[in-house]
Scaffold this active site. Sequence first.
Site, PDB file in Angstrom:
ATOM      1  CE1 TYR A 119      -3.892   2.274   0.994  1.00 59.37           C
ATOM      2  CE2 TYR A 119      -2.137   3.471   2.094  1.00 59.37           C
ATOM      3  CZ  TYR A 119      -3.428   3.427   1.597  1.00 59.37           C
ATOM      4  OH  TYR A 119      -4.236   4.531   1.689  1.00 59.37           O
ATOM      5  CD  GLU A 207      -6.340   4.387  -1.029  1.00 58.69           C
ATOM      6  OE1 GLU A 207      -7.360   4.293  -1.745  1.00 58.69           O
ATOM      7  OE2 GLU A 207      -6.370   4.255   0.213  1.00 58.69           O
TER       8      GLU A 207
END
Length: 404
Positions: A119, A207
């Site tokens: 991530y 993101e």
Amino acid sequence: MNIHEYQAKDLLAKAGIAVPAGYPAMSVEEAVAAARKLPGPLWVVKSQIHAGGRGKGKFKELPPEARGGVRLARSLEEVEANAREMLGNTLVTVQTGETGKQVNRLYVTDGVDIAREYYLALLVDRATGRIAMVVSTEGGMSIEDVAHDTPEKITTLTIDPAQGFQPHHGRAVAYALKLDGAVNKAAQKLSRQLYDAFVALDCSMLEINPLVETAPDSSGSGRMLVLDAKVSFDSNAEFRHPELESLRDESEEDPMEVEAGKHDLAYIKLDGNIGCMVNGAGLAMATMDIIKLNGAFPANFCDVGGGASKEKVTAAFKIILSDPAVEGILVNIFGGIMRCDTIAEGIIAAAREVDLKVPLVVRLEGTNVEQGKAILAGSGLAIVPANDLGDAARKIVAEVKKAA
Ligand code: ADP
Ligand code: MG
């Protein structure tokens, strides 16, 4: 403004960032044509909506055991069948709310042999006045869950915008992701490229979930690839990016907010039943607070701005009333640049034009306030005058209760 994954990846690819090849598709035919342009033998057909959690999402129209909004396909026939099942149907994910979002676009992309998922996100951190880069070894899942269950697995770096991204930031990212060798180097380069893209595009959020390490190729090592990308732009910087305007997909936005934008009104839909029309963002916030203090909930935030004309007031009334949840309206206007008598005339004209059927409480303050109040009182309309903010909030809450 938010954009679709395929648009975000296109922007990132233009900035030299590694993303798998892929093409958007608006129809089943286009999806198959897109798949033909890719080498195979593994494709991924991805629903394009402005919400995450698509992989684990469910289609309303399909049986519960049907697959989600991100599907692997091992042949052109499978690409076609999946595209057919997804297009036009409503995908419900943890981020869409239960109404879900209709899938009108797909993205057909190369299937990647994933070794590990990570991530990485960038966002403007208002507390430090810096850009924060958030990384975790736990990619591909909800970062909220990771933050809740295993916060120690999340590393946050803050980058001083005056200094920019430094080599040590890149090393810190690669270290946090526990990478060695070629992928360590690749992550350092990629994190810098993502930071630079974030700044150049004036993003408020970028993101990547997941960022992946691919299975080792003939060189013995994998690559770092952006597999999903979610981008939001800072609307205050929109004027600097006319090139991004064409990426807007209005069908993904709240129709009332789109309409408000056309009239230069700041309108945000909320969950309550009391419509608010206020000038100035600070006064609008205070108005929402005091409605809540009186035990009710605002149906919207609406700032008509300093120079609210009759046309703007009418447009605001129409937008507020087009929300079926609205059971009463509170107008709270401070006549500074605009005089209260002009505002009163605008309110009356607008109330007549929209054939107002819900209670309306008006609080005016400022220049020519007495004339303004006299005009409202003489209008013959059932307008409830209020003297101050507290009085206005109490009255609209009482009026709505009475009407219910
Ligand atoms: P969402 O976050 O909306 O669920 P993603 O793009 O992150 O959508 O896809 C969900 C999962 O599907 C990823 O975590 C990854 O495991 C898998 N996936 C997505 N794209 C690909 C791809 N190109 N190749 C292989 N697997 C993929
Ligand atoms: Mg994702």
